[in-house]
Design an enzyme around this catalytic site. Sequence first.
Site, PDB file in Angstrom:
ATOM      1  N   GLY A  10      54.790 103.278 -23.877  1.00 30.79           N
ATOM      2  CA  GLY A  10      55.336 102.818 -22.513  1.00 30.79           C
ATOM      3  C   GLY A  10      54.254 102.540 -21.312  1.00 30.79           C
ATOM      4  O   GLY A  10      53.250 103.212 -21.594  1.00 30.79           O
ATOM      5  N   ASP A  31      57.028 106.118 -30.335  1.00 30.27           N
ATOM      6  CA  ASP A  31      57.663 104.894 -29.479  1.00 30.27           C
ATOM      7  C   ASP A  31      57.968 103.673 -30.608  1.00 30.27           C
ATOM      8  O   ASP A  31      57.931 103.640 -31.540  1.00 30.27           O
ATOM      9  CB  ASP A  31      56.643 104.106 -28.615  1.00 30.27           C
ATOM     10  CG  ASP A  31      56.938 103.535 -27.578  1.00 30.27           C
ATOM     11  OD1 ASP A  31      56.769 103.876 -26.456  1.00 30.27           O
ATOM     12  OD2 ASP A  31      57.862 102.750 -27.620  1.00 30.27           O
ATOM     13  N   TYR A 149      73.256 103.044 -16.380  1.00 34.23           N
ATOM     14  CA  TYR A 149      71.812 103.619 -16.178  1.00 34.23           C
ATOM     15  C   TYR A 149      71.734 104.934 -15.549  1.00 34.23           C
ATOM     16  O   TYR A 149      71.333 106.035 -16.112  1.00 34.23           O
ATOM     17  CB  TYR A 149      70.861 102.692 -15.954  1.00 34.23           C
ATOM     18  CG  TYR A 149      69.379 103.096 -15.792  1.00 34.23           C
ATOM     19  CD1 TYR A 149      68.750 103.630 -16.992  1.00 34.23           C
ATOM     20  CD2 TYR A 149      68.427 103.115 -14.530  1.00 34.23           C
ATOM     21  CE1 TYR A 149      67.574 104.205 -16.878  1.00 34.23           C
ATOM     22  CE2 TYR A 149      67.131 103.555 -14.725  1.00 34.23           C
ATOM     23  CZ  TYR A 149      66.611 104.075 -15.560  1.00 34.23           C
ATOM     24  OH  TYR A 149      65.378 104.549 -15.627  1.00 34.23           O
ATOM     25  N   LYS A 153      71.274 108.727 -17.357  1.00 32.37           N
ATOM     26  CA  LYS A 153      70.384 109.725 -17.017  1.00 32.37           C
ATOM     27  C   LYS A 153      70.755 110.833 -16.251  1.00 32.37           C
ATOM     28  O   LYS A 153      70.137 112.074 -16.343  1.00 32.37           O
ATOM     29  CB  LYS A 153      69.273 108.851 -16.008  1.00 32.37           C
ATOM     30  CG  LYS A 153      68.399 107.782 -16.814  1.00 32.37           C
ATOM     31  CD  LYS A 153      67.653 108.000 -17.830  1.00 32.37           C
ATOM     32  CE  LYS A 153      66.473 108.913 -17.965  1.00 32.37           C
ATOM     33  NZ  LYS A 153      65.702 109.198 -19.029  1.00 32.37           N
TER      34      LYS A 153
END
Length: 327
Positions: A10, A31, A149, A153
């Site tokens: 990323g 990944d 989201y 998190k």
Amino acid sequence: MHVLITGGAGFIGSHLAEAYLQRGAWVSIIDDLSTGSVRNVNHLKANRRFTYVIDDVCNRRVTAELVDMADVVFHLAAAVGVKLIVERPVHTITTNLEGTEVVLDQAAKKSKKVIVASTSEVYGKTTVFPFNEDHDLVMGSTARARWAYACSKAMDEFMALAYHREKGLPTVIARLFNTVGPRQTGRYGMVIPTFVSQALQNKPITVYGDGKQQRCFGHVDDVVKCLIALAEHPGAVGKVINIGSQHEISILELAKTVKDLTQSGSEIVFVPYEEAYAAGFEDMMRRVPDTTRLADLVGFVPETKVDKIIRDVMAEQQNDPRHSLDW
Ligand code: UDP
């Protein structure tokens, strides 16, 4: 020294991998290329201290093997980008929750330090500035996908802290504010690569809402330095630490700066949020990190000015025309 970086292909992960290789470390990345790209790490493949595995971090067997080899783990694999989150909420929730659980579980078996990348999104709609790590988090309704989201998190943070308290696992939580720089794609909605790409092609620069919303943009090189310093600092263990710049700019001002620096003929257009994302989308009007804890621990904070960040992104896009396909 052997470092494992999940999400290593990323944007931030690839810069972190490069920084550790430059320091002489061995680096493995895993990944699944969902938002990462082999293009980000192609230049690292020739290094004999670099290995990469294309797989999902939720693949326990593979992750276990990689964790085993590592001295320290950076968990950056996550569903990122507001656009992606709004469009693929199931993927966001499962990737973020399950991936972190697998990494922490495997790390706990081998007592390996884990640095978990979290996000300033977890502060949600709080209006107490600057955002301090011990502040309450103010979430929006579950009817709005964006908050999935933030909540996923936040759960990752709870999990990392729980592993530390209950199982003695050394964990560090880095709450990353808007991080930008070369290799970030505009494909998932991030504003700076999008504006630069639009400006370089003389296409309209799309300011969402009225452009009065403000952000602080941190250069990825600064953020990577902070991550490495935190990983090395015993005082960071068991703590949540903001990483971000304190230089604020409105999105309209950002659009004007990009237009000036690229000497573009693009017009700046305003796009209603419901057109840009989805009906009922909620944006944060302001987001500023309190960086006292970071400064106390590592002695520095991200300082690079937004002009320099824009120039670096511009230089990359001008050298690599494939970026024009990115949004
Ligand atoms: N934004 C914009 N135009 C774009 C992309 C983003 O005006 O083409 C705005 C977005 O609505 C937000 C800010 O820029 O207010 C930063 O967006 P980004 O997705 O980069 O990060 P966020 O702070 O939302 O996580």
